[in-house]
Design an enzyme around this catalytic site. Structure first.
Site, PDB file in Angstrom:
ATOM      1  CG  ASN A   1      -0.202  -0.806   2.674  1.00  0.00           C
ATOM      2  OD1 ASN A   1       0.763  -1.173   2.354  1.00  0.00           O
ATOM      3  ND2 ASN A   1      -0.204   0.360   3.440  1.00  0.00           N
TER       4      ASN A   1
ATOM      5  CD  GLN B   1      -3.493  -0.077  -1.550  1.00  0.00           C
ATOM      6  OE1 GLN B   1      -3.533   0.130  -2.637  1.00  0.00           O
ATOM      7  NE2 GLN B   1      -3.851   0.006  -0.768  1.00  0.00           N
TER       8      GLN B   1
ATOM      9  N   GLY C   1     -13.332  -2.423  -0.411  1.00  0.00           N
ATOM     10  CA  GLY C   1     -14.203  -1.976  -1.566  1.00  0.00           C
ATOM     11  C   GLY C   1     -14.007  -0.438  -2.007  1.00  0.00           C
TER      12      GLY C   1
ATOM     13  CB  CYS D   1      -4.758   4.466   9.146  1.00  0.00           C
ATOM     14  SG  CYS D   1      -3.940   3.363   8.228  1.00  0.00           S
TER      15      CYS D   1
END
Ligand code: PLP
Length: 390
Positions: free
Chosen positions: A153, A181, A202, A330
């Site tokens: 990612n 990914q 999603g 994050c």
């Protein structure tokens, strides 16, 4: 009027497409009943959920009954890893993984290690590619599961998952692949791979956030983590029908988009152009990740700006209307350099000043040109301020 926001960050660039929004809205307005109800309206919702399952199954090349809907890849990963561990014989108490997984895998493994599970980390080759041979040497009778991502990612590095899967299959070890990914960005025919479990999310392919799936191939033994009758007793809880229908619509769109390879080539060339422009404008910048382009996913680039703090650059870019991210999205906001880059061997001063930029199907040439120019200007401005303070 000012310029529109340019999204080059992994989590916002893949906005829900209009067909996805329609599907979610239909679920809320027309298909709001419970799909587990026996009555006719409930059964009509069930039918919609099953159509969405078919769309997700088609996207990854499996049968619909292999698809378990979850709240996203974090939950899918949790179900795959814990589910396999609890179903495995007592003698198998080891997980083999890597230090460059998404934190959903890394943190879970860390907490499992505190409860007595042994965690082995496979060695990495330059550029953050898993050393498949080194990983294979770690596989013995104590291993319950191997978990390796398909594409990274942060850097887009593509892992040798077929080879790792073959090694697992030869030893009857379950292989979980975090495909968050990869799925929706690259053609996926899981049926022709040795991957036993695949996590997907999603919001990585223009479907809503908070919905995903775990694919479990036939014959793979897992125990549920959330107990209940739904999802063939593999994941309890009333289904998130709006999310599921949105995921189904996103999967249909992704399947259609993936048919035209020239689209991926066009966007890959845009990514390469972005990198070229930035490296020309900031000559000491470096691209983190494998040097070979074929080992990187078309949508990602991770660029280190030596001597800069990633957060300062992110904030300045944001003021100028460019959204990017540092490390795992994050963990943006933390001042720590990305543990993934450090594990790949990126030097700390470069890891501190590294940003990742992601393209989506919707990224335009104008986004790339203006985005690169803004990055160059912001780097120059931060360096001027740092020089004044020195
Ligand atoms: N794995 C990878 C590789 C990711 O990029 C992400 C999302 O950022 C996740 C797992 C977690 O996905 P989700 O946000 O759907 O829980």
């Amino acid at each position: 009027m000012g310029r529109a926001t340019i999204y080059l960050d992994n989590n916002a660039t893949t906005r829900p497409l209009p067909e996805v929004v329609d599907a979610v809205q239909r679920a809320l307005v027309e298909h709001w009943q419970n799909p587990s109800s026996i009555h006719r309206p409930g059964q009509s919702v069930r039918q919609q959920v099953e159509l969405a399952r078919q769309s997700v199954a088609k996207l990854v090349g499996v049968r619909p009954r292999e698809v378990i809907f979850t709240s996203g890849a974090t939950e899918s990963i949790d179900l795959a890893i814990r589910g396999v561990l609890t179903a495995a014989p007592e003698s198998r108490r080891t997980i083999v993984t890597t230090r460059i997984e998404h934190e959903a895998v890394r943190d879970l493994c860390e907490s499992l290690s505190a409860s007595g599970i042994s965690i082995r980390h496979a060695p990495l080759l330059p550029g953050g590619i898993v050393d498949a041979e080194g990983l294979e040497a770690m596989l013995d009778e104590s291993v319950a599961l191997v978990s390796v991502q398909w594409a990274n990612n942060e850097t887009g590095s593509i892992q040798p998952v077929e080879r790792i899967g073959e090694a697992c299959r030869a030893r009857k070890i379950a292989f979980h692949c975090d495909g968050s990914q990869w799925v929706g960005k690259m053609p996926t025919d899981l049926g022709s791979t040795p991957i036993d479990l695949l996590s997907l999310s999603g919001h990585k392919f223009h479907a809503p956030k908070g919905i995903g799936a775990l694919i479990v191939r036939p014959g793979v033994r897992i125990r549920p983590v959330l107990r209940g009758v739904q999802e063939q007793e593999r994941r309890g809880g009333t289904e998130n029908v709006p999310g599921i229908l949105g995921l189904g619509a996103g999967a249909e769109l992704a399947s259609a988009w993936l048919e035209d390879v020239s689209e991926r080539e066009r966007l890959g060339a845009l990514r390469d152009r972005f990198e070229r422009l930035v490296l020309e404008g900031v000559p000491d910048a470096v691209v983190n990740g494998p040097a070979e382009l074929s080992l990187r996913l078309w949508n990602t680039t991770n660029i280190g700006f030596p001597g800069l703090e990633a957060e300062a650059l992110l904030l300045l870019l944001s003021e100028r209307g460019v959204c990017a991210s540092a490390g795992a999205a994050c963990s943006s906001g933390s001042l720590d350099p990305s543990p993934v880059l450090l594990a790949m061997g990126v030097a700390e001063p470069i890891a501190h000043g590294s940003l990742r930029f992601s393209l989506s199907r919707e990224t335009t040439r104008e986004d790339i040109e203006a985005g690169a120019q803004t990055v160059i200007e912001c780097v120059a401005r931060l360096r001027r301020s740092a020089a004044r303070l020195a």
